[in-house]
Design a protein around this motif. Sequence first.
Motif, PDB file in Angstrom:
ATOM      1  N   UNK A   1      81.316  66.575  38.595  1.00  0.00           N
ATOM      2  CA  UNK A   1      80.632  65.419  39.180  1.00  0.00           C
ATOM      3  C   UNK A   1      79.134  65.629  39.028  1.00  0.00           C
ATOM      4  N   UNK A   2      78.506  64.746  38.287  1.00  0.00           N
ATOM      5  CA  UNK A   2      77.085  64.900  38.005  1.00  0.00           C
ATOM      6  C   UNK A   2      76.867  65.219  36.540  1.00  0.00           C
ATOM      7  N   UNK A   3      76.410  64.222  35.781  1.00  0.00           N
ATOM      8  CA  UNK A   3      76.232  64.407  34.336  1.00  0.00           C
ATOM      9  C   UNK A   3      74.763  64.538  33.969  1.00  0.00           C
ATOM     10  N   UNK A   4      73.978  65.095  34.884  1.00  0.00           N
ATOM     11  CA  UNK A   4      72.582  65.372  34.576  1.00  0.00           C
ATOM     12  C   UNK A   4      72.469  66.611  33.709  1.00  0.00           C
ATOM     13  N   UNK A   5      71.273  67.160  33.649  1.00  0.00           N
ATOM     14  CA  UNK A   5      71.054  68.342  32.801  1.00  0.00           C
ATOM     15  C   UNK A   5      71.962  69.503  33.187  1.00  0.00           C
ATOM     16  N   UNK A   6      72.128  69.707  34.497  1.00  0.00           N
ATOM     17  CA  UNK A   6      72.958  70.820  34.965  1.00  0.00           C
ATOM     18  C   UNK A   6      74.411  70.593  34.588  1.00  0.00           C
ATOM     19  N   UNK A   7      74.922  69.408  34.905  1.00  0.00           N
ATOM     20  CA  UNK A   7      76.314  69.115  34.604  1.00  0.00           C
ATOM     21  C   UNK A   7      76.627  69.191  33.125  1.00  0.00           C
ATOM     22  N   UNK A   8      75.742  68.638  32.307  1.00  0.00           N
ATOM     23  CA  UNK A   8      75.972  68.666  30.856  1.00  0.00           C
ATOM     24  C   UNK A   8      75.917  70.092  30.310  1.00  0.00           C
ATOM     25  N   UNK A   9      75.013  70.898  30.843  1.00  0.00           N
ATOM     26  CA  UNK A   9      74.918  72.294  30.394  1.00  0.00           C
ATOM     27  C   UNK A   9      76.187  73.062  30.731  1.00  0.00           C
ATOM     28  N   UNK A  10      76.695  72.850  31.949  1.00  0.00           N
ATOM     29  CA  UNK A  10      77.944  73.513  32.349  1.00  0.00           C
ATOM     30  C   UNK A  10      79.079  73.056  31.443  1.00  0.00           C
ATOM     31  N   UNK A  11      79.130  71.753  31.190  1.00  0.00           N
ATOM     32  CA  UNK A  11      80.195  71.207  30.342  1.00  0.00           C
ATOM     33  C   UNK A  11      80.166  71.833  28.949  1.00  0.00           C
TER      34      UNK A  11
ATOM     35  N   UNK B   1      83.290  64.696  32.591  1.00  0.00           N
ATOM     36  CA  UNK B   1      82.020  64.478  33.270  1.00  0.00           C
ATOM     37  C   UNK B   1      82.051  63.124  33.968  1.00  0.00           C
ATOM     38  N   UNK B   2      81.674  63.114  35.257  1.00  0.00           N
ATOM     39  CA  UNK B   2      81.694  61.888  36.057  1.00  0.00           C
ATOM     40  C   UNK B   2      80.290  61.622  36.588  1.00  0.00           C
ATOM     41  N   UNK B   3      79.807  60.400  36.437  1.00  0.00           N
ATOM     42  CA  UNK B   3      78.509  60.034  36.998  1.00  0.00           C
ATOM     43  C   UNK B   3      78.487  58.525  37.232  1.00  0.00           C
ATOM     44  N   UNK B   4      77.812  58.124  38.305  1.00  0.00           N
ATOM     45  CA  UNK B   4      77.762  56.690  38.630  1.00  0.00           C
ATOM     46  C   UNK B   4      76.551  55.988  38.014  1.00  0.00           C
ATOM     47  N   UNK B   5      75.636  56.770  37.447  1.00  0.00           N
ATOM     48  CA  UNK B   5      74.429  56.209  36.853  1.00  0.00           C
ATOM     49  C   UNK B   5      74.644  56.014  35.347  1.00  0.00           C
TER      50      UNK B   5
END
Length: 233
Positions: free
Chosen positions: A6-16, A28-32
């Motif tokens: 949950x959270x596709x910002x820089x942190x989420x994308x890096x983890x992914x 990856x899930x994000x509402x924005x």
Amino acid sequence: MRVAIAGAGNVGRSIAGELIENGHQVLLIDRDPRSIKTETVPEAEWLLADACELSSLEEAEIDSCDVAIAATGDDKVNLVVSLLAKTEFGVPRTVARVNHPKNEWLFNEVWGVDVAVSTPRLMSALVEEAVSVGDLVRLLTFHEGEANLVEMTLPESSPQVGVRVGDITWPGDVVLVAVIRDGHARPPDPDSTLETGDELLFVTAQDYERELAEMLSPRGEVRNVPGTGAVRS
């Protein structure tokens, strides 16, 4: 392993990206809509939705995930996502990002959090590790605070240098989980000996940290260093 983030910002994308490189399936899930940048992690699944909504998590089939990671920049969101994933969908393991250290006390089993990751705490621990040899450094606290991941770089003066791993009796429920030598991590081999400069990773209850530190690097009185989780004499 299937992992929802949950959270596709820089942190989420890096983890992914890291997880996909290691062979895992990632959603990856994000509402924005601005965060849905499929070209950045093309191998991942993407879902435009609010991870705080039950219907969104149902659509994501989060109950089929082995791990749910709450990696947004909002602590309230990360707590809600962890709680829903654990209590409503029975996700076996939840990991939550702590953005503000003052909120760290909330990230526990009551909110469905198995592992809380606090960047300031990790950075403090790594700084402590970088400047210290022979000091026990607490890196992570696991579920309910009953067990910690701790590290020590073995000093030359340690009585355990040259001793076979299989001949060492660790205190209490201390478990040696890895030995890092020459930049490479390896599982502990009972027939190998410990060497000066080895980075040793342990999982241990906090009650045994003092005894472990004395065993590896006895230097008199050992105390906790406030704020870093480090243990030093």
